[in-house]
Every structure is written in C-alpha cells, then in structure tokens.
Design a protein around this motif. Structure first.
Motif, PDB file in Angstrom:
ATOM      1  N   ILE A  35       0.837  -1.205   0.000  1.00 19.51           N
ATOM      2  CA  ILE A  35       0.000   0.000   0.000  1.00 19.51           C
ATOM      3  C   ILE A  35       0.872   1.255   0.000  1.00 19.51           C
ATOM      4  O   ILE A  35       0.622   2.203  -0.755  1.00 19.51           O
ATOM      5  N   GLY A  36       1.906   1.274   0.831  1.00 24.45           N
ATOM      6  CA  GLY A  36       2.800   2.429   0.877  1.00 24.45           C
ATOM      7  C   GLY A  36       3.517   2.666  -0.437  1.00 24.45           C
ATOM      8  O   GLY A  36       3.659   3.811  -0.877  1.00 24.45           O
ATOM      9  N   ALA A  37       3.960   1.597  -1.072  1.00 22.75           N
ATOM     10  CA  ALA A  37       4.654   1.737  -2.353  1.00 22.75           C
ATOM     11  C   ALA A  37       3.721   2.291  -3.423  1.00 22.75           C
ATOM     12  O   ALA A  37       4.110   3.163  -4.223  1.00 22.75           O
ATOM     13  N   LYS A  38       2.493   1.824  -3.439  1.00 25.54           N
ATOM     14  CA  LYS A  38       1.541   2.301  -4.435  1.00 25.54           C
ATOM     15  C   LYS A  38       1.098   3.734  -4.155  1.00 25.54           C
ATOM     16  O   LYS A  38       0.789   4.479  -5.086  1.00 25.54           O
ATOM     17  N   MET A  39       1.081   4.126  -2.867  1.00 24.35           N
ATOM     18  CA  MET A  39       0.771   5.521  -2.545  1.00 24.35           C
ATOM     19  C   MET A  39       1.851   6.449  -3.101  1.00 24.35           C
ATOM     20  O   MET A  39       1.546   7.488  -3.696  1.00 24.35           O
ATOM     21  N   VAL A  40       3.099   6.089  -2.904  1.00 28.54           N
ATOM     22  CA  VAL A  40       4.213   6.906  -3.403  1.00 28.54           C
ATOM     23  C   VAL A  40       4.176   6.966  -4.926  1.00 28.54           C
ATOM     24  O   VAL A  40       4.393   8.018  -5.531  1.00 28.54           O
ATOM     25  N   GLU A  41       3.851   5.842  -5.550  1.00 23.93           N
ATOM     26  CA  GLU A  41       3.768   5.803  -7.003  1.00 23.93           C
ATOM     27  C   GLU A  41       2.636   6.701  -7.516  1.00 23.93           C
ATOM     28  O   GLU A  41       2.802   7.429  -8.502  1.00 23.93           O
ATOM     29  N   ALA A  42       1.489   6.659  -6.839  1.00 19.96           N
ATOM     30  CA  ALA A  42       0.348   7.469  -7.271  1.00 19.96           C
ATOM     31  C   ALA A  42       0.628   8.958  -7.112  1.00 19.96           C
ATOM     32  O   ALA A  42       0.278   9.759  -7.987  1.00 19.96           O
ATOM     33  N   VAL A  43       1.246   9.345  -6.007  1.00 21.52           N
ATOM     34  CA  VAL A  43       1.563  10.761  -5.797  1.00 21.52           C
ATOM     35  C   VAL A  43       2.664  11.200  -6.761  1.00 21.52           C
ATOM     36  O   VAL A  43       2.663  12.338  -7.233  1.00 21.52           O
ATOM     37  N   GLY A  44       3.572  10.320  -7.090  1.00 23.59           N
ATOM     38  CA  GLY A  44       4.611  10.662  -8.058  1.00 23.59           C
ATOM     39  C   GLY A  44       4.049  10.904  -9.443  1.00 23.59           C
ATOM     40  O   GLY A  44       4.544  11.756 -10.189  1.00 23.59           O
ATOM     41  N   ARG A  45       2.997  10.197  -9.800  1.00 28.07           N
ATOM     42  CA  ARG A  45       2.387  10.394 -11.108  1.00 28.07           C
ATOM     43  C   ARG A  45       1.510  11.639 -11.152  1.00 28.07           C
ATOM     44  O   ARG A  45       1.422  12.291 -12.184  1.00 28.07           O
ATOM     45  N   ASN A  46       0.818  11.921 -10.038  1.00 25.81           N
ATOM     46  CA  ASN A  46      -0.086  13.075 -10.001  1.00 25.81           C
ATOM     47  C   ASN A  46       0.003  13.719  -8.621  1.00 25.81           C
ATOM     48  O   ASN A  46      -0.742  13.355  -7.715  1.00 25.81           O
ATOM     49  N   PRO A  47       0.907  14.666  -8.433  1.00 29.02           N
ATOM     50  CA  PRO A  47       1.117  15.260  -7.107  1.00 29.02           C
ATOM     51  C   PRO A  47      -0.093  16.009  -6.554  1.00 29.02           C
ATOM     52  O   PRO A  47      -0.212  16.195  -5.356  1.00 29.02           O
ATOM     53  N   GLY A  48      -1.023  16.405  -7.385  1.00 25.86           N
ATOM     54  CA  GLY A  48      -2.185  17.142  -6.928  1.00 25.86           C
ATOM     55  C   GLY A  48      -3.172  16.295  -6.136  1.00 25.86           C
ATOM     56  O   GLY A  48      -4.036  16.826  -5.450  1.00 25.86           O
ATOM     57  N   THR A  49      -3.049  15.000  -6.206  1.00 25.83           N
ATOM     58  CA  THR A  49      -3.984  14.115  -5.503  1.00 25.83           C
ATOM     59  C   THR A  49      -3.435  13.629  -4.169  1.00 25.83           C
ATOM     60  O   THR A  49      -3.919  12.634  -3.628  1.00 25.83           O
ATOM     61  N   PHE A  50      -2.465  14.347  -3.627  1.00 29.27           N
ATOM     62  CA  PHE A  50      -1.804  13.888  -2.403  1.00 29.27           C
ATOM     63  C   PHE A  50      -2.787  13.677  -1.256  1.00 29.27           C
ATOM     64  O   PHE A  50      -2.734  12.661  -0.568  1.00 29.27           O
TER      65      PHE A  50
END
Length: 79
Positions: A35-50
C-alpha cells in the motif's frame, strides 16, 4: 514442500498461536508495504492528488493492520 512444513507445524501442540500470529503478521507487513509503495507511485504520477491518496492509503493500512490485531487475539486464545 512449504505447505507440508506448515501443516506439520500447525499440528504440533506448541506452535498453534505463534504460527497464526506469524503468518498474519507477515501478511499484514506485506500488505502495508505494498500500500505504501503504491501511494508513493500514485503521488509521483499526479502530485495534486496527495490529500485523497493519503486518506485512502491510511484507511487501507488500518484495514491491513486489523488483520494482525485479530490474529493476536486468536493467538492469545491458543488457536
């Protein structure tokens, strides 16, 4: 091979609670890491959805951790 070892460990009288807790703890740890790895990946792709990603990630981590807590309760009961 691994399933035979786990089956033999489950049938011995001294390892019932510790086997339950160990397996659930390992599963929860893998889930939280994923879950943590996918959170970092998602924020890296779209920082506005932090904010949204963080809220959903914390909820997912809490649910994964509840499995380990439930196994701790079962281990204290001797199952």
């Amino acid at each position: 091979m691994l399933t035979q070892i786990l089956a033999e460990a489950a049938t011995t009288s001294g390892l019932t609670g510790s086997l339950t807790l160990g397996m659930a703890g390992a599963g929860a740890a893998l889930g939280i890491g994923w879950i943590g790895a996918k959170m970092v990946e998602a924020v890296g792709r779209n920082p506005g959805t932090f904010g949204r990603v963080l809220a959903l990630g914390i909820l997912g981590i809490a649910l994964a951790e509840s499995i380990a807590i439930y196994a701790l309760i079962l281990a204290f009961q001797g199952r």
